[in-house]
Design a protein around this motif. Structure first.
Motif, PDB file in Angstrom:
ATOM      1  N   VAL A 255      55.600  44.836  38.290  1.00 41.96           N
ATOM      2  CA  VAL A 255      54.756  44.748  37.094  1.00 41.96           C
ATOM      3  C   VAL A 255      53.358  45.264  37.412  1.00 41.96           C
ATOM      4  N   ILE A 256      52.837  46.137  36.556  1.00 44.14           N
ATOM      5  CA  ILE A 256      51.408  46.449  36.588  1.00 44.14           C
ATOM      6  C   ILE A 256      50.768  45.577  35.519  1.00 44.14           C
ATOM      7  N   VAL A 257      49.899  44.678  35.976  1.00 42.99           N
ATOM      8  CA  VAL A 257      49.314  43.659  35.104  1.00 42.99           C
ATOM      9  C   VAL A 257      47.940  44.142  34.637  1.00 42.99           C
ATOM     10  N   PHE A 258      47.816  44.400  33.338  1.00 40.22           N
ATOM     11  CA  PHE A 258      46.569  44.890  32.755  1.00 40.22           C
ATOM     12  C   PHE A 258      45.785  43.706  32.180  1.00 40.22           C
ATOM     13  N   LEU A 259      44.605  43.470  32.732  1.00 37.26           N
ATOM     14  CA  LEU A 259      43.770  42.360  32.275  1.00 37.26           C
ATOM     15  C   LEU A 259      42.529  42.864  31.527  1.00 37.26           C
ATOM     16  N   THR A 260      42.419  44.169  31.377  1.00 33.30           N
ATOM     17  CA  THR A 260      41.314  44.757  30.619  1.00 33.30           C
ATOM     18  C   THR A 260      41.425  44.339  29.152  1.00 33.30           C
ATOM     19  N   GLN A 261      40.316  44.496  28.427  1.00 37.17           N
ATOM     20  CA  GLN A 261      40.295  44.121  27.015  1.00 37.17           C
ATOM     21  C   GLN A 261      39.550  45.174  26.212  1.00 37.17           C
ATOM     22  N   GLY A 262      39.668  45.092  24.885  1.00 37.99           N
ATOM     23  CA  GLY A 262      38.937  45.988  24.005  1.00 37.99           C
ATOM     24  C   GLY A 262      39.300  47.444  24.236  1.00 37.99           C
ATOM     25  N   ASP A 263      38.282  48.309  24.202  1.00 37.85           N
ATOM     26  CA  ASP A 263      38.502  49.730  24.408  1.00 37.85           C
ATOM     27  C   ASP A 263      39.083  50.017  25.782  1.00 37.85           C
ATOM     28  N   ASP A 264      38.746  49.177  26.770  1.00 40.12           N
ATOM     29  CA  ASP A 264      39.267  49.387  28.121  1.00 40.12           C
ATOM     30  C   ASP A 264      40.794  49.209  28.155  1.00 40.12           C
ATOM     31  N   MET A 265      41.300  48.239  27.423  1.00 39.73           N
ATOM     32  CA  MET A 265      42.750  48.037  27.354  1.00 39.73           C
ATOM     33  C   MET A 265      43.421  49.249  26.722  1.00 39.73           C
ATOM     34  N   ILE A 266      42.847  49.753  25.641  1.00 39.17           N
ATOM     35  CA  ILE A 266      43.413  50.919  24.965  1.00 39.17           C
ATOM     36  C   ILE A 266      43.470  52.106  25.917  1.00 39.17           C
ATOM     37  N   ASN A 267      42.360  52.392  26.599  1.00 39.88           N
ATOM     38  CA  ASN A 267      42.316  53.534  27.508  1.00 39.88           C
ATOM     39  C   ASN A 267      43.300  53.371  28.662  1.00 39.88           C
ATOM     40  N   ALA A 268      43.368  52.183  29.240  1.00 36.15           N
ATOM     41  CA  ALA A 268      44.222  51.957  30.411  1.00 36.15           C
ATOM     42  C   ALA A 268      45.702  52.108  30.055  1.00 36.15           C
ATOM     43  N   LEU A 269      46.144  51.463  28.986  1.00 35.82           N
ATOM     44  CA  LEU A 269      47.559  51.540  28.617  1.00 35.82           C
ATOM     45  C   LEU A 269      47.945  52.943  28.143  1.00 35.82           C
ATOM     46  N   LYS A 270      47.067  53.577  27.386  1.00 36.11           N
ATOM     47  CA  LYS A 270      47.353  54.930  26.903  1.00 36.11           C
ATOM     48  C   LYS A 270      47.555  55.885  28.078  1.00 36.11           C
ATOM     49  N   GLN A 271      46.676  55.791  29.077  1.00 36.37           N
ATOM     50  CA  GLN A 271      46.786  56.678  30.234  1.00 36.37           C
ATOM     51  C   GLN A 271      48.006  56.341  31.087  1.00 36.37           C
ATOM     52  N   ALA A 272      48.326  55.058  31.196  1.00 30.17           N
ATOM     53  CA  ALA A 272      49.511  54.662  31.964  1.00 30.17           C
ATOM     54  C   ALA A 272      50.777  55.265  31.370  1.00 30.17           C
ATOM     55  N   VAL A 273      50.889  55.280  30.049  1.00 29.64           N
ATOM     56  CA  VAL A 273      52.052  55.858  29.383  1.00 29.64           C
ATOM     57  C   VAL A 273      52.033  57.378  29.515  1.00 29.64           C
ATOM     58  N   GLN A 274      50.850  57.978  29.426  1.00 27.21           N
ATOM     59  CA  GLN A 274      50.748  59.427  29.618  1.00 27.21           C
ATOM     60  C   GLN A 274      51.224  59.841  31.008  1.00 27.21           C
ATOM     61  N   PHE A 275      50.976  59.003  31.997  1.00 24.15           N
ATOM     62  CA  PHE A 275      51.417  59.278  33.370  1.00 24.15           C
ATOM     63  C   PHE A 275      52.887  58.927  33.596  1.00 24.15           C
ATOM     64  N   GLY A 276      53.535  58.339  32.571  1.00 23.64           N
ATOM     65  CA  GLY A 276      54.938  57.996  32.686  1.00 23.64           C
ATOM     66  C   GLY A 276      55.217  56.727  33.471  1.00 23.64           C
TER      67      GLY A 276
END
Length: 438
Positions: A255-276
């Motif tokens: 599991v990659i556990v994302f604890l960011t919030q707000g705009d940071d959460m959006i950027n982190a998850l979006k990039q993670a999916v872009q990287f596959g």
């Protein structure tokens, strides 16, 4: 706001000075224009954030010191919408102690503790508020709590989660509506272990909230037989997460556990999916918010999370009415943040009317153990303020994000409602050793 106060001051000219009066009138008219323009601009961003009902000499004042700009602007504005609805309801029911209630709003920004403290002092010392609300940012909430405690003002924290607020740094006058980070960790860990695995890598915002949420998850994960295989601290406002994601991938977690919030959460998850990475690892975390899911593309609305409140609760009394009222006000469904602002404002009225007083100590005593009315709690098992800690104990909603549900804004599937008392631990475990004024 500042311009409003200047405008009020500008009208206090001497009646026996006509020339001065004309000059003052001109200045006042210019100031009035500034206020109107500022109000108009704010209306474009959020429903009536700075519009205050007609001032009355005996009005009870609630001061909100919360982010309306920066990384946490969206969640801050939604808390404001909840505050406004509660204010309307409170005034419709006769106000507080029979007096009208008004809301004074200050933008704390998203991450500047100095600004948040300055605004808190302004609300308390100059505006003479009876209650202080805020902050979304845990570090700012802690800093504001020092001020409210020094000044002896009842303070309700709608959405700052770090444990210390109602834990090791607890104060008799400070109450919190949102969960502690340990409550969130305890609620979501069993589902994460079951659905994803035991090896976790953390991507954590580098401030009080992130630190305590990661600590809570590490504790809960270890208790369930899991391990940490790595972690990174990310600055608030990070836009490029690629370096952190590369390190997480190399650690080969379950599991990659994302604890960011707000705009940071959006950027982190979006990039993670872009990287596959979603094809190789379970992307999940502790606290998730509807604001972030709305900001993500459908393919990035994935993972196991905990919500603090959710709008789609069929059969729970009063929830549908609350959702309808917020949709009428804002054009969208309420989020957990909307609920937090709503409950925080109602807490002020419940405290004062319960104590039959605006004295902070009496109101704080009245809130000890108080159970919220169903039309305020808006959840299956209700919610209450735990005596000796001032922490609200509500339900928590565990489930998974979804690209589409029963409606366009139904982006979370609740699979389990966790009782808050089961996730909260004991009063002794909270670390709160509350002292009261003599």
């Amino acid at each position: 706001m500042n311009e409003t106060d200047d405008f009020a001051a500008g009208n206090q000219h001497a009646p026996d000075a006509p020339a001065a009066a004309d000059a003052t009138t001109a200045v006042s008219l210019r100031r009035r224009t500034i206020v109107q323009v500022a109000a108009g601009a704010s209306l474009l961003q959020v429903a009536s954030p700075f519009i205050i009902t007609a001032r009355a000499a005996d009005a009870v004042k609630i001061g909100l010191d919360n982010p309306l700009t920066g990384t946490y602007a969206a969640v801050g504005k939604n808390e404001l919408a909840g505050c406004q609805l509660a204010l309307e309801q409170i005034n419709a029911k006769g106000g507080i102690l029979g007096r009208p209630v008004e809301l004074l709003v200050e933008d704390s920004t998203s991450g500047d503790a100095g600004t948040a403290v300055q605004k808190a002092r302004k609300l308390i010392e100059r505006d003479k508020v009876n209650f202080l609300l805020g902050n979304v940012n845990s570090a700012l909430a802690l800093a504001m709590a020092q001020v409210s405690n020094e000044k002896g003002v009842l303070h309700v924290v709608p959405g700052g989660h770090t444990d210390a607020v109602t834990g090791t740094s607890c104060h008799w006058n400070v109450f919190r509506v949102c969960n502690t980070t340990q409550m969130e960790a305890n609620a979501v860990t069993p589902a994460l272990i079951r659905d994803a695995g035991k090896k976790w890598y953390y991507i954590t915002p580098d401030y009080a909230f992130g630190h305590t949420l990661q600590s809570g998850l590490e504790k809960a994960c270890a208790k369930a037989g899991g391990t940490k295989v790595g972690a990174d601290l990310t600055p608030l406002g990070t836009t490029d997460f690629s370096a952190y994601l590369i390190k997480a991938q190399a650690a080969k977690p379950d599991v990659i556990v994302f604890l960011t919030q707000g705009d940071d959460m959006i950027n982190a998850l979006k990039q993670a999916v872009q990287f596959g990475l979603d094809k190789r690892f379970h992307l999940a975390g502790g606290q998730q918010e509807l604001e972030a899911l709305e900001g993500l593309p459908p393919e990035a609305r994935i993972g196991t999370w905990v919500f603090e409140w959710y709008w789609n609760q069929p059969g729970v009394p009063h929830v549908a009415e609350f959702v309808a009222a917020i949709k009428k006000k804002t054009g969208r469904v309420p989020t957990a943040r909307t609920w937090m602002g709503f409950v925080s404002t109602w807490t002020c009225a419940l405290a004062a009317n319960g104590a039959k007083s605006l004295e902070a100590v009496k109101m704080a005593k009245a809130l000890q153990g108080m159970k919220l009315p169903p039309e305020v709690a808006l959840m299956p098992d209700g919610a209450f303020f735990r005596a000796g800690q001032n922490q609200l104990i509500p339900n928590l909603y565990v489930g998974h994000a979804q690209s589409q549900g029963s409606a366009p804004d139904d982006l979370f599937k609740v699979t389990q409602v966790v009782k808050g008392i089961d996730a909260a631990g004991t009063l002794e475990e909270s670390g709160c050793k509350m002292t009261w004024p003599a």
